[in-house]
Design a protein around this motif. Structure first.
Motif, PDB file in Angstrom:
ATOM      1  N   VAL A 106       0.792  -1.437   0.037  1.00 32.35           N
ATOM      2  CA  VAL A 106      -0.008   0.126   0.164  1.00 32.35           C
ATOM      3  C   VAL A 106       0.883   1.280   0.015  1.00 32.35           C
ATOM      4  CG1 VAL A 106      -1.854   1.297   1.514  1.00 32.35           C
ATOM      5  CG2 VAL A 106      -2.064  -1.142   1.064  1.00 32.35           C
ATOM      6  N   GLU A 110       1.266   3.901  -3.180  1.00 29.64           N
ATOM      7  CA  GLU A 110       1.256   5.410  -3.113  1.00 29.64           C
ATOM      8  C   GLU A 110       2.331   6.142  -3.489  1.00 29.64           C
ATOM      9  OE1 GLU A 110       0.688   6.156   1.076  1.00 29.64           O
ATOM     10  OE2 GLU A 110      -1.722   5.397   1.071  1.00 29.64           O
ATOM     11  N   TYR A 277      -6.297  -5.279  -1.745  1.00 24.37           N
ATOM     12  CA  TYR A 277      -5.712  -4.719  -0.562  1.00 24.37           C
ATOM     13  C   TYR A 277      -6.361  -3.331  -0.081  1.00 24.37           C
ATOM     14  CZ  TYR A 277      -2.544  -8.329  -1.627  1.00 24.37           C
ATOM     15  OH  TYR A 277      -1.901  -9.405  -2.063  1.00 24.37           O
ATOM     16  N   GLU A 278      -7.847  -3.089  -0.349  1.00 21.84           N
ATOM     17  CA  GLU A 278      -8.472  -1.988   0.114  1.00 21.84           C
ATOM     18  C   GLU A 278      -8.571  -2.184   1.972  1.00 21.84           C
ATOM     19  OE1 GLU A 278      -9.935   1.413   0.266  1.00 21.84           O
ATOM     20  OE2 GLU A 278      -8.948   0.745  -1.377  1.00 21.84           O
ATOM     21  N   ARG A 281      -5.616  -0.709   3.341  1.00 22.91           N
ATOM     22  CA  ARG A 281      -5.722   0.738   3.268  1.00 22.91           C
ATOM     23  C   ARG A 281      -6.702   1.300   4.219  1.00 22.91           C
ATOM     24  NH1 ARG A 281      -5.569  -0.409  -2.343  1.00 22.91           N
ATOM     25  NH2 ARG A 281      -3.563   0.622  -3.516  1.00 22.91           N
ATOM     26  N   GLU A 282      -7.598   0.690   4.519  1.00 25.11           N
ATOM     27  CA  GLU A 282      -8.657   1.203   5.440  1.00 25.11           C
ATOM     28  C   GLU A 282      -8.026   1.152   6.847  1.00 25.11           C
ATOM     29  OE1 GLU A 282     -11.680   3.162   7.142  1.00 25.11           O
ATOM     30  OE2 GLU A 282     -11.189   2.900   4.788  1.00 25.11           O
ATOM     31  N   ARG A 285      -5.514   3.712   7.124  1.00 24.54           N
ATOM     32  CA  ARG A 285      -6.294   5.262   7.298  1.00 24.54           C
ATOM     33  C   ARG A 285      -6.757   5.287   8.722  1.00 24.54           C
ATOM     34  NH1 ARG A 285      -8.252   4.375   1.670  1.00 24.54           N
ATOM     35  NH2 ARG A 285      -9.897   3.132   2.327  1.00 24.54           N
TER      36      ARG A 285
END
Length: 295
Positions: A106, A110, A277-278, A281-282, A285
């Motif tokens: 991740v 970015e 891989y969301e 990410r969450e 975050r």
């Protein structure tokens, strides 16, 4: 520090090679021509141990890529120390492909949006595996919420389950950094398990495979809670020749030699995508919330 077990390579333009060959009237592809790729990753262990783990897998991948591409393929290996250095290898295009942890992927994506997921590791027939919050075998704790006022051992500060998912699990139980008596990042998962087993920490986060190995070796720990984590992606650098990239991707999906994969503790590859891989990410975050109002 970087350990390069290869020489750097240059891939000539096929069009230029054909043009020169036609001009001088010889075979356009020399008999010893081959595609040379470099795989790079960070080494949490001694470089020699990492080579022993990775080389059998890379040799099988090279063989499969040769079949798909119809050309001889050689895969060389470059090792560096540390998560950040491993991410830099692929972000900077110093290697052609790599194996990353989900959080490292991740962060790398970015920094370099041109990175692409080649495949995901197949672990026991799934794209995910368990992380464990462990406590001492004789601990009276039976629920994550009961960790309030206790000490906790995390893995690396860049670890997907050793930090991000375990801290998210604590938040979902209503616990934040301020609610722990103390906490620390111990780096490796085995260090976390041993620290909990020896009573240095009341609880800690580690992957299930390591947890089971420690239990088998007599470390007195038990699972308090399990959570799911995506398996590792294998990632291609930005700008890799699409023909080579597609062949490499197909080769990974073709790998079935479990003996070659045994040292890396997975069973093959699945198709994968950035969207897999969301959840990572969450978790990243939301992570700053874990430290909110820290005193």
């Amino acid at each position: 520090m970087s350990f390069l077990f290869t020489r750097r390579h240059t891939l000539c333009s096929l069009a230029a090679a054909l043009g020169v060959a036609a001009f001088i009237g010889i075979n356009p592809k020399p008999a010893d021509a081959k595609v040379v790729l470099t795989f790079g990753t960070y080494a949490p262990d001694k470089p020699s141990a990492m080579v022993a783990q990775l080389r059998p897998t890379l040799d099988v991948i090279a063989e499969e890529t040769s079949k798909v591409l119809g050309e001889e393929v050689e895969i060389k290996l470059q090792l560096v120390k540390g998560y950040e250095a491993g991410v830099d290898l692929i972000v900077n295009g110093d290697v052609d492909f790599t194996r990353l942890g989900p959080a490292s992927y991740v962060f790398a994506k970015e920094s370099q949006p041109g990175l692409s997921v080649l495949a995901m590791e197949n672990k026991n027939g799934a794209k995910s595996f368990n992380g464990i919050i462990a406590v001492h075998r004789d601990s009276a704790l039976n629920d994550v919420a009961e960790l309030r006022g206790h000490s906790f051992a995390f893995g690396s500060k860049r670890s997907t389950l050793g930090r991000y998912f375990s801290q998210l699990t604590l938040m979902r139980a209503g616990l934040y950094a301020r609610d722990l008596a103390r906490y620390d990042y111990l780096g490796r998962h085995d260090k976390v398990g041993r620290a909990v087993g020896s009573g240095l920490f009341d609880a800690g986060a580690l992957e299930e495979t390591t947890f089971k190995k420690l239990v088998d070796r007599g470390v007195p720990i038990r699972a308090l809670y399990k959570f799911r984590n995506s398996t590792r992606p294998w990632v291609a650098r930005a700008g890799l020749d699409p023909r080579v990239r597609d062949a490499l991707q197909q080769a990974l999906l073709n790998v079935t030699d479990r003996n070659a994969l045994k040292a890396l503790r997975f069973d093959g590859f699945f198709e994968g995508d950035d969207s897999d891989y969301e959840p990572t990410r969450e978790a990243i975050r939301q992570n700053p919330q874990f430290f909110a109002q820290l005193q």
